[in-house]
Scaffold this motif. Structure first.
Motif, mmCIF file in Angstrom:
data_model
loop_
_atom_site.group_PDB
_atom_site.id
_atom_site.type_symbol
_atom_site.label_atom_id
_atom_site.label_comp_id
_atom_site.label_asym_id
_atom_site.label_seq_id
_atom_site.Cartn_x
_atom_site.Cartn_y
_atom_site.Cartn_z
ATOM 1 N N GLU A 1 -51.372 -10.933 11.263
ATOM 2 C CA GLU A 1 -49.927 -11.028 11.314
ATOM 3 C C GLU A 1 -49.495 -12.414 11.776
ATOM 4 O O GLU A 1 -48.554 -12.995 11.237
ATOM 5 C CB GLU A 1 -49.369 -9.959 12.248
ATOM 6 C CG GLU A 1 -47.874 -9.994 12.388
ATOM 7 C CD GLU A 1 -47.330 -9.058 13.457
ATOM 8 O OE1 GLU A 1 -46.145 -9.167 13.767
ATOM 9 O OE2 GLU A 1 -48.095 -8.227 13.980
ATOM 10 N N LEU A 2 -50.189 -12.937 12.792
ATOM 11 C CA LEU A 2 -49.850 -14.261 13.319
ATOM 12 C C LEU A 2 -50.090 -15.334 12.262
ATOM 13 O O LEU A 2 -49.247 -16.225 12.075
ATOM 14 C CB LEU A 2 -50.657 -14.551 14.581
ATOM 15 C CG LEU A 2 -50.386 -15.887 15.249
ATOM 16 C CD1 LEU A 2 -48.974 -15.905 15.818
ATOM 17 C CD2 LEU A 2 -51.396 -16.149 16.338
ATOM 18 N N TRP B 1 -40.072 -19.201 20.679
ATOM 19 C CA TRP B 1 -40.980 -18.867 21.776
ATOM 20 C C TRP B 1 -41.638 -17.519 21.547
ATOM 21 O O TRP B 1 -42.653 -17.202 22.166
ATOM 22 C CB TRP B 1 -40.272 -18.958 23.127
ATOM 23 C CG TRP B 1 -39.243 -17.906 23.396
ATOM 24 C CD1 TRP B 1 -37.947 -17.921 23.026
ATOM 25 C CD2 TRP B 1 -39.442 -16.679 24.099
ATOM 26 N NE1 TRP B 1 -37.311 -16.783 23.445
ATOM 27 C CE2 TRP B 1 -38.205 -15.990 24.118
ATOM 28 C CE3 TRP B 1 -40.536 -16.083 24.718
ATOM 29 C CZ2 TRP B 1 -38.046 -14.763 24.708
ATOM 30 C CZ3 TRP B 1 -40.363 -14.843 25.319
ATOM 31 C CH2 TRP B 1 -39.130 -14.200 25.304
ATOM 32 N N TRP B 2 -41.109 -16.708 20.662
ATOM 33 C CA TRP B 2 -41.762 -15.452 20.318
ATOM 34 C C TRP B 2 -43.112 -15.718 19.655
ATOM 35 O O TRP B 2 -44.067 -14.970 19.860
ATOM 36 C CB TRP B 2 -40.886 -14.614 19.378
ATOM 37 C CG TRP B 2 -39.662 -14.098 20.036
ATOM 38 C CD1 TRP B 2 -38.382 -14.494 19.809
ATOM 39 C CD2 TRP B 2 -39.600 -13.096 21.050
ATOM 40 N NE1 TRP B 2 -37.517 -13.807 20.608
ATOM 41 C CE2 TRP B 2 -38.236 -12.923 21.394
ATOM 42 C CE3 TRP B 2 -40.542 -12.327 21.717
ATOM 43 C CZ2 TRP B 2 -37.814 -12.025 22.352
ATOM 44 C CZ3 TRP B 2 -40.119 -11.422 22.669
ATOM 45 C CH2 TRP B 2 -38.772 -11.288 22.987
ATOM 46 N N ASN B 3 -43.175 -16.782 18.860
ATOM 47 C CA ASN B 3 -44.444 -17.131 18.219
ATOM 48 C C ASN B 3 -45.469 -17.585 19.260
ATOM 49 O O ASN B 3 -46.661 -17.303 19.129
ATOM 50 C CB ASN B 3 -44.225 -18.211 17.162
ATOM 51 C CG ASN B 3 -43.407 -17.686 16.003
ATOM 52 O OD1 ASN B 3 -43.449 -16.499 15.679
ATOM 53 N ND2 ASN B 3 -42.631 -18.561 15.380
ATOM 54 N N TYR B 4 -45.012 -18.285 20.284
ATOM 55 C CA TYR B 4 -45.919 -18.667 21.372
ATOM 56 C C TYR B 4 -46.443 -17.424 22.091
ATOM 57 O O TYR B 4 -47.622 -17.348 22.440
ATOM 58 C CB TYR B 4 -45.225 -19.596 22.364
ATOM 59 C CG TYR B 4 -44.940 -20.974 21.821
ATOM 60 C CD1 TYR B 4 -45.974 -21.820 21.441
ATOM 61 C CD2 TYR B 4 -43.640 -21.425 21.687
ATOM 62 C CE1 TYR B 4 -45.716 -23.084 20.945
ATOM 63 C CE2 TYR B 4 -43.366 -22.683 21.190
ATOM 64 C CZ TYR B 4 -44.409 -23.507 20.817
ATOM 65 O OH TYR B 4 -44.152 -24.751 20.325
ATOM 66 N N CYS C 1 -49.090 -15.910 20.017
ATOM 67 C CA CYS C 1 -50.330 -16.688 20.126
ATOM 68 C C CYS C 1 -51.085 -16.341 21.405
ATOM 69 O O CYS C 1 -52.309 -16.166 21.388
ATOM 70 C CB CYS C 1 -50.032 -18.191 20.092
ATOM 71 S SG CYS C 1 -49.557 -18.806 18.489
ATOM 72 N N VAL C 2 -50.371 -16.254 22.513
ATOM 73 C CA VAL C 2 -51.013 -15.906 23.794
ATOM 74 C C VAL C 2 -51.641 -14.517 23.709
ATOM 75 O O VAL C 2 -52.768 -14.301 24.169
ATOM 76 C CB VAL C 2 -49.992 -15.998 24.943
ATOM 77 C CG1 VAL C 2 -50.542 -15.365 26.217
ATOM 78 C CG2 VAL C 2 -49.598 -17.437 25.194
ATOM 79 N N ILE C 3 -50.951 -13.578 23.108
ATOM 80 C CA ILE C 3 -51.470 -12.209 22.984
ATOM 81 C C ILE C 3 -52.736 -12.192 22.138
ATOM 82 O O ILE C 3 -53.736 -11.559 22.496
ATOM 83 C CB ILE C 3 -50.390 -11.279 22.397
ATOM 84 C CG1 ILE C 3 -49.265 -11.090 23.409
ATOM 85 C CG2 ILE C 3 -50.990 -9.936 22.010
ATOM 86 C CD1 ILE C 3 -48.038 -10.405 22.838
ATOM 87 N N VAL C 4 -52.723 -12.926 21.021
ATOM 88 C CA VAL C 4 -53.894 -12.958 20.133
ATOM 89 C C VAL C 4 -55.073 -13.632 20.828
ATOM 90 O O VAL C 4 -56.207 -13.139 20.781
ATOM 91 C CB VAL C 4 -53.544 -13.656 18.803
ATOM 92 C CG1 VAL C 4 -54.779 -13.947 17.985
ATOM 93 C CG2 VAL C 4 -52.564 -12.808 18.012
ATOM 94 N N ILE C 5 -54.814 -14.741 21.512
ATOM 95 C CA ILE C 5 -55.891 -15.444 22.221
ATOM 96 C C ILE C 5 -56.466 -14.563 23.320
ATOM 97 O O ILE C 5 -57.691 -14.484 23.494
ATOM 98 C CB ILE C 5 -55.373 -16.787 22.781
ATOM 99 C CG1 ILE C 5 -55.101 -17.749 21.619
ATOM 100 C CG2 ILE C 5 -56.361 -17.394 23.757
ATOM 101 C CD1 ILE C 5 -54.359 -19.010 22.023
ATOM 102 N N CYS C 6 -55.606 -13.885 24.080
ATOM 103 C CA CYS C 6 -56.093 -12.968 25.128
ATOM 104 C C CYS C 6 -56.959 -11.869 24.527
ATOM 105 O O CYS C 6 -57.981 -11.493 25.101
ATOM 106 C CB CYS C 6 -54.918 -12.354 25.881
ATOM 107 S SG CYS C 6 -54.083 -13.472 26.980
ATOM 108 N N GLY C 7 -56.562 -11.356 23.379
ATOM 109 C CA GLY C 7 -57.354 -10.318 22.728
ATOM 110 C C GLY C 7 -58.725 -10.811 22.321
ATOM 111 O O GLY C 7 -59.739 -10.135 22.544
#
Length: 173
Positions: A1-2, A17-20, A23-29
Motif C-alpha cells: 500500500e505504501l 505527514w500521514w505518509n511519514y 513509513c514509520v509503521i512499515v519500518i517498525c513492522g
C-alpha cells in the motif's frame, strides 16, 4: 500500500505527514519481523512494538469523509498544545505553593508522627503530591487542613485557600 501510494503521489508524497506515519509503521513492522526471526528479545523491542500502535492514528484520515467530525477532532488536536502548557503551568504553581508550604509547616511538623500529614510535608515531592491530591483530584483535603485549623495555624490554612483559588478555581477551570 505504501509503495503504491508513493507511485501514485510521486513528489507530493513527501508533503503529507500521514505518509511519514505510514513509513514509520512499515519500518517498525519490518524491524519487528527481522528481530523476531533472529530471536533477539529485549525491553527495547517491546517499546519499539508500541510504536506500531500508531496505526490507530490512520483512522483520523477517514474522518475527512465526515467534515463536522473532522473539524471536531482537528480542533481537539490543536487544543492539546494549550492543555500541555496548562499542565506545565499547574505543575509550576503546585511547586511554588509546595515550597512555601514546606517553609511554613516545618516549625510545626511532628517528625515522629506516622500519619500522612506529617510525612507529606517532609519533602518537596511529597508536598507537591499532597497539593495534587487535594487540589486537582479533590481527595481528602480536610485530613490535613482541619487539624491545622484546630491548631490555630491559620497562616497555613490561608495559604491553602489561596492555592485552592489560584490552582483549582482559577487555573483548572
Amino acid at each position: 500500500e505504501l509503495l503504491l501510494n508513493l507511485f501514485v503521489q510521486r513528489s507530493s508524497f513527501i508533503k503529507s505527514w500521514w505518509n511519514y506515519l505510514d513509513c514509520v509503521i512499515v519500518i517498525c513492522g519490518y524491524v519487528d519481523v527481522i528481530v523476531s526471526a533472529i530471536g533477539t528479545s529485549s525491553s527495547f523491542l517491546s517499546y519499539f512494538r508500541m510504536l506500531r500502535l500508531a496505526r490507530v492514528l490512520r483512522i483520523v484520515k477517514l474522518l475527512k469523509v465526515i467534515p463536522e467530525l473532522y473539524k471536531l477532532v482537528s480542533g481537539f488536536m490543536v487544543t492539546m498544545s494549550a492543555i500541555a502548557w496548562g499542565g506545565v503551568m499547574i505543575l509550576m504553581l503546585i511547586s511554588l505553593f509546595a515550597l512555601i508550604t514546606i517553609e511554613l509547616v516545618a516549625p510545626f511538623r511532628n517528625h515522629e508522627a506516622d500519619d500522612w500529614c506529617s510525612i507529606a510535608f517532609g519533602s518537596m515531592s511529597l508536598t507537591m503530591m499532597w497539593f495534587f491530591q487535594t487540589l486537582i483530584a479533590g481527595d481528602s483535603w480536610g485530613q490535613c487542613v482541619i487539624p491545622m485549623m484546630r491548631g490555630n495555624q491559620w497562616h497555613i490554612v490561608i495559604l491553602y485557600i489561596i492555592a485552592l483559588f489560584v490552582i483549582q478555581i482559577g487555573f483548572t477551570n
